[in-house]
Design an enzyme around this catalytic site. Structure first.
Site, PDB file in Angstrom:
ATOM      1  CB  SER A   1     -42.160  49.176  17.553  1.00 42.21           C
ATOM      2  OG  SER A   1     -41.744  47.832  17.515  1.00 42.21           O
TER       3      SER A   1
ATOM      4  CG  ASP B   1     -34.504  50.725  17.617  1.00 45.53           C
ATOM      5  OD1 ASP B   1     -35.266  50.631  18.591  1.00 45.53           O
ATOM      6  OD2 ASP B   1     -34.665  51.559  16.714  1.00 45.53           O
TER       7      ASP B   1
ATOM      8  CG  HIS C   1     -37.535  48.394  20.175  1.00 40.54           C
ATOM      9  ND1 HIS C   1     -37.530  49.062  18.973  1.00 40.54           N
ATOM     10  CD2 HIS C   1     -38.738  47.766  20.248  1.00 40.54           C
ATOM     11  CE1 HIS C   1     -38.668  48.831  18.340  1.00 40.54           C
ATOM     12  NE2 HIS C   1     -39.412  48.056  19.092  1.00 40.54           N
TER      13      HIS C   1
END
Length: 556
Positions: free
Chosen positions: A212, A337, A456
């Site tokens: 991320s 995601d 995610h």
């Protein structure tokens, strides 16, 4: 006979204990450190060092400085506090300004290790939150490097860096240039390069990896000229410098908003006032609006990030890929995601009872394509609904919302970064992946729909070997996918080729090239059919070619 056997076993255990491989006291540039030696199995030990300072306590809005050092032996046995940041619900703060520390896991066999590959982890958290230990469950920290280090025979390092206003506030000029958190990461990478040989590591075989905002950070660290010669390889999971949230375009506006919240003027005395303001107040002033809608999506609330400062980032990220020409690079995404974000923007996608309206799809697309006005929305809508048919099912509409978010926030920018890396590479190799192990919260009677893929951050538990650490919480298939990821990641760290190293892999992962665009889909049931080409090429083409070619109607 049994007594003799017992004596022999006792002697063997005693001999192994007294000859336990351990680094003991390690000499570093700041002074001597001693960690904790733990036994993992017969003739397998590990030294764990927690809380070694890699820089001094940072000055407010200043680059990190070298640590002055210490006398005696530093007992590196406890994790240090994370950098001062908001709590998860943004009602208070936690952590400290004294936070530039790192942790090291060093595996040993019969003898003390030397020349091991080194993997340096950079955590995510939207540049607002995060810590080098990660979430903690019964003293089982998410980012414990133990499983990766043990299984892959590599050294794992995790580090702290400033987040929120203290790490990323910027006026867009020399008075408050920003990127302090990125400078912290760079200082840690440089420290590891200078000192890791003393811990049994090879300073010339350094892999940085992150997820991320940590994945975008890894990307930034390969693009900045300040890491020349320090990094050999890099892995970006669900985040690259080209993501729409990667670089802030109007940092001055954000700085003025923060200044007003802490009662500082917005004139030429603003920076001096901010530097004197209580750090907790400054951190609280950097809260992110958690309320979102299709018209004001969550991703647009990520307003603290990297800035083009003429120093750490001398130019737009897409113009800096020549700096990564010799770095081997893996970049990839989770297949859904964007779900974490779009589930907050359009909550109906997770409700089995509520339909998601076509209007919501249009509203989300309109906010992502705002600069191009009605023409941008029309093109985007026709692109994403071309396979709908006359009467799309409720599932089709919900899945389309997740696809739009995943493409815009993660997948397309990651593909663009892979193209640029491959195009600029000299000796650096390029690899692309799609992680698709379904989220464990999907299904009837659960919070997420049955069609749910990998959300995610779903990859983190597998990369860090949690199905092995806490076996009762997982099925055997989860241990399979975790073993695959650790094998690919640590082989890559060792050799620059995820297929070659100490661990066997289920499928040969081909290189990504500018014309082949091959990628590997990773989940528990992998076989040769999981090598594919041109990830979501139609949508990559839309976001990178068709949309930018339309006239801009709004600069916001």
């Amino acid at each position: 006979m049994m007594a003799k056997l017992g004596i022999l076993v006792a002697v063997a255990v005693f001999l192994e204990t007294v000859s336990a491989a351990s680094l003991g006291v390690v000499y570093t540039e700041g002074g001597m450190v001693q960690g904790e030696n733990i036994r993992l199995g017969f003739r397998r030990h590990m030294d764990v060092f927690r809380g070694i300072p890699f820089a001094d306590i940072p000055g407010r809005f200043e680059k990190p400085k070298r640590h002055p050092g210490w006398d005696g032996v530093l007992e590196a046995t406890k994790y240090r506090r994370r950098c001062l940041q908001l709590n998860l619900i943004m009602t208070d703060t936690r952590g400290s300004e004294d936070c530039l520390y790192l942790n090291i896991w060093v595996p040993h066999g019969r003898s003390v290790s030397t020349g091991l590959p080194v993997m340096v982890w950079i955590y995510g958290g939207g540049y607002l939150v995060g810590g080098s230990m990660g979430a903690n469950f019964l003293d089982n920290y998410l980012y414990s490097g133990q499983e990766i280090a043990d299984r892959g025979d590599v050294i794992v390092v995790t580090l702290g860096y400033r987040v929120g206003t203290l790490g990323f506030l910027s006026t867009g000029d020399a008075s408050l240039p920003g990127n302090y958190g990125l400078w912290d990461q760079q200082a840690a990478i440089a420290w590891v390069h200078r000192n890791i040989r003393s811990f049994g590591g090879d300073p010339d075989n350094l892999t940085i990896f992150g997820e991320s905002a940590g994945g975008a950070s890894v990307s930034f660290q390969t693009l900045t000229p300040h890491n020349k010669g320090l990094i050999k390889r890099a892995i970006s999971q669900s985040g690259v410098a080209l993501c729409p949230w990667g670089v802030i375009r109007n940092p001055r506006k954000v700085a003025e908003q923060v200044a007003l919240k802490v009662n500082c003027p917005t004139d030429d005395t603003m920076v001096a006032c901010l530097k004197m303001t209580d750090p907790v107040l400054l951190t609280m002033a950097g809260t992110m609006k958690l309320a979102s809608s299709p018209d004001a999506p969550l991703v647009h609330n990520l307003v603290l990030s990297g800035v083009i400062d003429g120093d750490f980032l001398p130019d737009e990220p897409y113009n800096l890929f020549h700096n990564a020409a010799e770095i081997d690079y893996i970049a990839g995404v989770n297949d859904m995601d964007g779900h974490l974000f779009t589930g907050l923007d359009v909550p109906s996608i997770n409700s089995p009872l509520v339909d998601t309206s076509v209007k919501d799809v249009k509203r989300l697309l309109a906010s992502y394509t705002k600069e191009k006005g009605q023409a941008g929305l029309d093109k985007a809508y026709s692109t994403y609904t071309s396979t709908w048919g006359a009467n799309p099912s409720r599932e089709t509409i919900k899945r389309t919302v997740v696809e739009i978010g995943s493409d815009y926030i993660f997948i397309v920018p990651t593909q663009a970064a892979l193209y640029l890396h491959a195009a600029n590479a000299t000796t650096g190799r390029t690899y692309s992946y799609l992680f698709s192990q379904p989220n464990r919260m999907g299904g009837i009677g659960r919070p997420y729909p049955s069609w749910m893929g990998a959300d995610h951050a779903d990859d983190l538990q597998y990369v860090f070997g949690k199905p092995f650490t806490t076996p009762l919480a997982y099925w055997p298939r989860h241990r399979d996918v975790s073993g695959y990821m650790i094998a690919y990641w640590t082989n890559f760290a060792r050799t620059g080729d995820p297929n070659k190293g100490n661990l066997r892999v289920p499928v040969t992962w081909p290189k990504f090239t500018s014309n082949g665009n091959q990628f590997l889909e990773i989940n528990f049931s992998m076989d040769k059919s999981y090598v594919q080409q041109k990830m979501r090429i139609r949508y990559v083409h839309f976001w990178t070619s068709i949309l930018p070619s339309l006239p801009t109607v709004s600069s916001e």
